[in-house]
Design a protein around this motif. Structure first.
Motif, PDB file in Angstrom:
ATOM      1  N   UNK A 175      26.880  35.697  39.888  1.00 26.07           N
ATOM      2  CA  UNK A 175      26.239  35.866  38.456  1.00 26.07           C
ATOM      3  C   UNK A 175      25.864  37.386  38.364  1.00 26.07           C
ATOM      4  N   UNK A 176      25.691  37.953  39.376  1.00 27.21           N
ATOM      5  CA  UNK A 176      25.488  39.405  39.559  1.00 27.21           C
ATOM      6  C   UNK A 176      26.676  40.053  39.523  1.00 27.21           C
ATOM      7  N   UNK A 177      27.985  39.643  39.394  1.00 28.78           N
ATOM      8  CA  UNK A 177      29.189  40.244  39.568  1.00 28.78           C
ATOM      9  C   UNK A 177      29.493  41.357  38.553  1.00 28.78           C
ATOM     10  N   UNK A 178      29.191  41.017  37.219  1.00 26.84           N
ATOM     11  CA  UNK A 178      29.353  42.216  35.990  1.00 26.84           C
ATOM     12  C   UNK A 178      28.293  43.540  36.627  1.00 26.84           C
ATOM     13  N   UNK A 179      27.449  43.193  36.972  1.00 27.43           N
ATOM     14  CA  UNK A 179      26.482  44.445  37.339  1.00 27.43           C
ATOM     15  C   UNK A 179      27.073  45.190  38.366  1.00 27.43           C
ATOM     16  N   UNK A 180      27.645  44.534  39.527  1.00 25.19           N
ATOM     17  CA  UNK A 180      28.323  45.127  40.496  1.00 25.19           C
ATOM     18  C   UNK A 180      29.643  45.815  40.106  1.00 25.19           C
ATOM     19  N   UNK A 181      30.178  45.769  38.755  1.00 25.47           N
ATOM     20  CA  UNK A 181      31.482  46.224  38.499  1.00 25.47           C
ATOM     21  C   UNK A 181      31.343  47.874  38.562  1.00 25.47           C
TER      22      UNK A 181
END
Length: 206
Positions: A175-181
């Motif tokens: 769920x943290x994927x977008x942040x780590x873009x």
């Protein structure tokens, strides 16, 4: 002793709570699972290794292997130094990633081979002497306070806690994927991982 449903449930819940108290902490293993979860890199394999390792060690602790470990402190000494060396090496790689180019920081799930992820996970798990102290000694001692028929219900609760925790950590991290873009987020995460690994390595040898 007759095992009633109420006593079994109480034993399992006690094992669940005690197991979570040992597992849910900032450590090398959890940091690695979190990073793999964010990257989407071989999450199932990593989660399975962590959970199965805990299950084996918890069972060994309840079976009484903690006394064997305490009888051979040299084993923990070797594991402590080997673990410290590995943690320092992992910290240096994390620091290198944090200081690297932006192109290297935006990672994908295929960036690391399955074999490398598995070996790293195994090393972070089995070269950490605190794992043996937590599962074989501490949990084994805790389980021994229960009557013999209930000890395995205590163990079952702790095993369930481990499976749930690593599944939640590994797959919840996606769920943290977008942040780590953003490369900056990877820099922060890898910097924190490097610091955690160094601190743990120092604690192991000191």
């Amino acid at each position: 002793m007759n095992v009633t449903a109420a006593s079994a449930a109480m034993a399992a819940l006690s094992g669940l709570g005690f197991g979570l108290s040992l597992i849910v902490a900032i450590g090398a293993q959890n940091a690695f699972v979190l990073r793999q979860g964010v990257r989407g890199g071989h999450v199932f394999a990593v989660v399975a290794i962590c959970a199965l390792s805990d299950i084996v060690l918890i069972a060994a602790g309840v079976a009484g292997f903690g006394a064997v470990v305490e009888s051979f402190p040299a084993v923990l000494t070797v594991a402590r130094w080997a673990g410290a060396v590995f943690l320092i090496g992992y910290a240096l790689f994390a620091a290198r990633r944090a200081l690297g180019s932006s192109a290297l920081l935006v990672e994908t799930g295929t960036a690391t081979a399955l074999s490398a992820s598995v070996l790293t996970c195994l090393a972070l798990t089995w070269l950490n002497p605190h794992v043996y102290l937590d599962t074989l000694v501490l949990f084994g001692s805790f389980a021994s306070t229960w009557a013999a028929p209930l000890r395995w219900f205590v163990a079952g609760g702790a095993m369930f806690a481990s499976v749930v925790w690593f599944l939640a950590l590994g797959y919840g991290a996606r769920r943290l994927g977008p942040l780590f873009a953003r490369p900056a987020a990877w820099r922060v995460l890898d910097s924190l991982i490097a610091v955690v690994m160094i601190v743990l390595a120092v604690k192991l040898v000191v």
